[in-house]
Motif scaffolding. Structure first.
Motif, short mmCIF file in Angstrom:
data_model
loop_
_atom_site.label_atom_id
_atom_site.label_comp_id
_atom_site.label_asym_id
_atom_site.label_seq_id
_atom_site.Cartn_x
_atom_site.Cartn_y
_atom_site.Cartn_z
N THR A 213 0.87 -1.18 0.00
CA THR A 213 0.00 0.00 0.00
C THR A 213 0.90 1.23 0.00
OG1 THR A 213 -1.65 -1.19 1.29
CG2 THR A 213 -1.79 1.23 1.30
N VAL A 214 0.70 2.11 -0.97
CA VAL A 214 1.57 3.29 -1.08
C VAL A 214 0.71 4.55 -1.12
CG1 VAL A 214 3.27 4.50 -2.52
CG2 VAL A 214 3.38 2.00 -2.31
N ILE A 215 1.11 5.54 -0.33
CA ILE A 215 0.48 6.87 -0.36
C ILE A 215 1.59 7.87 -0.67
CG2 ILE A 215 -0.77 8.61 0.98
CD1 ILE A 215 -1.87 6.34 2.72
N MET A 216 1.40 8.63 -1.75
CA MET A 216 2.47 9.50 -2.25
C MET A 216 1.98 10.94 -2.38
SD MET A 216 4.33 9.22 -6.01
CE MET A 216 2.85 9.52 -6.99
N VAL A 217 2.76 11.87 -1.84
CA VAL A 217 2.50 13.29 -2.09
C VAL A 217 3.32 13.71 -3.29
CG1 VAL A 217 3.01 15.62 -1.23
CG2 VAL A 217 1.92 13.95 0.28
N THR A 218 2.68 14.38 -4.24
CA THR A 218 3.43 14.88 -5.41
C THR A 218 2.81 16.17 -5.94
OG1 THR A 218 4.21 14.33 -7.63
CG2 THR A 218 2.07 13.46 -7.04
N HIS A 219 3.65 16.95 -6.62
CA HIS A 219 3.17 18.14 -7.33
C HIS A 219 2.95 17.83 -8.81
CE1 HIS A 219 5.03 20.53 -4.00
NE2 HIS A 219 3.98 21.27 -4.25
N ASP A 220 3.39 16.65 -9.25
CA ASP A 220 3.53 16.38 -10.68
C ASP A 220 2.36 15.54 -11.19
OD1 ASP A 220 4.29 15.63 -13.18
OD2 ASP A 220 6.14 14.61 -12.57
N PRO A 221 1.51 16.08 -12.08
CA PRO A 221 0.37 15.31 -12.60
C PRO A 221 0.81 14.02 -13.28
CG PRO A 221 0.14 17.62 -13.19
CD PRO A 221 1.51 17.47 -12.59
N ALA A 222 1.98 14.04 -13.95
CA ALA A 222 2.44 12.82 -14.63
C ALA A 222 2.78 11.75 -13.58
CB ALA A 222 3.66 13.13 -15.49
N ALA A 223 3.36 12.17 -12.45
CA ALA A 223 3.66 11.22 -11.37
C ALA A 223 2.37 10.69 -10.76
CB ALA A 223 4.52 11.90 -10.30
N ALA A 224 1.42 11.59 -10.52
CA ALA A 224 0.15 11.19 -9.90
C ALA A 224 -0.58 10.17 -10.77
CB ALA A 224 -0.73 12.41 -9.66
N ALA A 225 -0.36 10.24 -12.09
CA ALA A 225 -1.07 9.33 -13.01
C ALA A 225 -0.61 7.88 -12.87
CB ALA A 225 -0.90 9.81 -14.45
N TYR A 226 0.49 7.64 -12.17
CA TYR A 226 0.90 6.26 -11.89
C TYR A 226 0.05 5.63 -10.79
CZ TYR A 226 5.10 6.52 -14.78
OH TYR A 226 5.96 6.62 -15.84
N ALA A 227 -0.66 6.45 -10.03
CA ALA A 227 -1.43 5.95 -8.89
C ALA A 227 -2.76 5.37 -9.37
CB ALA A 227 -1.67 7.09 -7.90
N ASP A 228 -3.42 4.62 -8.47
CA ASP A 228 -4.77 4.10 -8.76
C ASP A 228 -5.81 5.18 -8.53
OD1 ASP A 228 -3.83 1.39 -9.10
OD2 ASP A 228 -3.58 1.32 -6.92
N ARG A 229 -5.47 6.14 -7.67
CA ARG A 229 -6.45 7.14 -7.25
C ARG A 229 -5.70 8.39 -6.80
NH1 ARG A 229 -8.95 6.62 -1.54
NH2 ARG A 229 -10.75 8.01 -1.53
N VAL A 230 -6.24 9.54 -7.13
CA VAL A 230 -5.65 10.81 -6.68
C VAL A 230 -6.64 11.48 -5.74
CG1 VAL A 230 -4.90 13.11 -7.39
CG2 VAL A 230 -4.32 11.14 -8.80
N ILE A 231 -6.14 11.90 -4.58
CA ILE A 231 -6.93 12.70 -3.65
C ILE A 231 -6.49 14.14 -3.82
CG2 ILE A 231 -7.34 13.19 -1.20
CD1 ILE A 231 -8.48 10.54 -1.96
N LEU A 232 -7.44 15.03 -4.07
CA LEU A 232 -7.13 16.45 -4.22
C LEU A 232 -7.41 17.16 -2.90
CD1 LEU A 232 -8.84 17.05 -7.68
CD2 LEU A 232 -6.38 16.89 -7.24
N ILE A 233 -6.46 18.01 -2.51
CA ILE A 233 -6.62 18.72 -1.24
C ILE A 233 -6.42 20.21 -1.51
CG2 ILE A 233 -4.22 18.20 -0.59
CD1 ILE A 233 -5.19 17.98 2.28
#
Ligand code: ATP
Length: 273
Positions: A213-233
């Motif tokens: 299970t991985v939770i990642m903070v990123t600024h990069d939309p291309a990086a976020a696209a590797y995830a299964d789900r993006v949480i916007l804050i």
């Protein structure tokens, strides 16, 4: 694509207990008129065996959320859970044990020990915990090393490795104790785009092939696209989520978030849904 941006996010449905969850999680800094509410009554679930990215503008509360969930910071109110454990109710000693035994960390700066080989760095959490390297550990190490393509680098010291290789060592180190969750804070922030893409692929493989299970903070939309789900804050609150993200859907979500932030009555009005 399922893009939803709204003020209050219901916890995501999931079978069983989520790997990580927040309930009314709040962090305020300072007192009186100068109080900053960095995180404002956040409810969110992170399903086990998933890769989730947390995105949002600078100062929106991403790091605060991650630090509270990982037991690195103290909540003003509300609760954070890793599995069934209420992180916000633990003593300092219990938090130290939780971070050692149940949580892995990957940081922007790789934080490897320069005098140790890659293998020694990977095994460090077990060494510090006094865990013997038995057949089970050796088999898991081999799985990690092969998944992360580090086989021919194990005897090298960090200075002899590229940035991408160093970050892959840091990921193996984060996974060696089979933690319930790995928190990654801008893991590609110091990497060129090709090494960054490799590291993100390996993080995704850790989830898909090794069940982590991985939770990642990123600024990069291309990086976020590797995830299964993006949480916007935004502004210390959960502002939406994107399932099965692509770079385009993440950019669209961030654009919607900006529009949402600049709308005076945005707090009650869904802007995408
Ligand atoms: N130790 C602190 N003292 C006072 N205010 C703080 C402290 N840490 C964070 N803040 C404030 O809390 C808010 C959220 O900060 P946080 O670091 O969580 O944001 P972020 O989304 O991770 O930002 P960035 O993307 O720039 O790293 C910001 O307004 C920040 O200034």
């Amino acid at each position: 694509m399922d893009t939803t941006v709204y003020q209050s996010l219901s916890p995501a449905p999931s079978g069983g207990v989520p790997a990580v969850r927040a309930r009314a999680l709040t962090r305020r800094y300072g007192k009186g008129e100068g109080t900053v509410t960095a995180l404002d009554a956040v409810d969110v679930d992170f399903a086990a065996g998933h890769f989730t990215a947390i995105m949002g503008p600078s100062g929106s509360g991403k790091s605060t959320l991650m630090h509270l969930l990982a037991g690195l910071d103290t909540a003003s109110s509300g609760r954070a859970f890793i599995g069934d454990t209420d992180v916000t109710a633990l003593t300092d000693d219990q938090l130290t044990a939780l971070r050692r035994d149940r949580v892995g960390f990957v940081f922007q700066s790789f934080n490897l020990l320069p005098m140790f080989t890659a293998e020694q760095n990977i095994l460090l959490p077990l060494t510090l915990a006094g865990v013997a390297v038995d057949a089970d550990v050796t088999a898991w190490l081999e799985t990690l090393v092969s998944t992360l393509s580090l086989g021919d680098r194990l005897s090298h010291r960090p200075a002899e490795l590229s940035g991408g290789q160093q970050q892959r060592v840091a990921i193996a180190r984060a996974l060696i104790a089979r933690p319930d969750v790995v928190f990654a804070d801008e893991p590609t922030g110091n990497l060129d785009s090709r090494s960054g893409a490799e590291v993100l692929s390996f993080l995704r493989r850790s989830v898909r092939e090794l069940g982590r299970t991985v939770i990642m903070v990123t600024h990069d939309p291309a990086a976020a696209a590797y995830a299964d789900r993006v949480i916007l804050i935004a502004d210390g609150r959960i502002a939406g989520e994107i399932d099965s993200p692509t770079p385009e859907s993440v950019l669209a979500g961030l654009d919607a978030l900006r529009a949402f932030e600049s709308t005076a009555d945005a707090r009650t009005t869904p802007v995408v849904g």
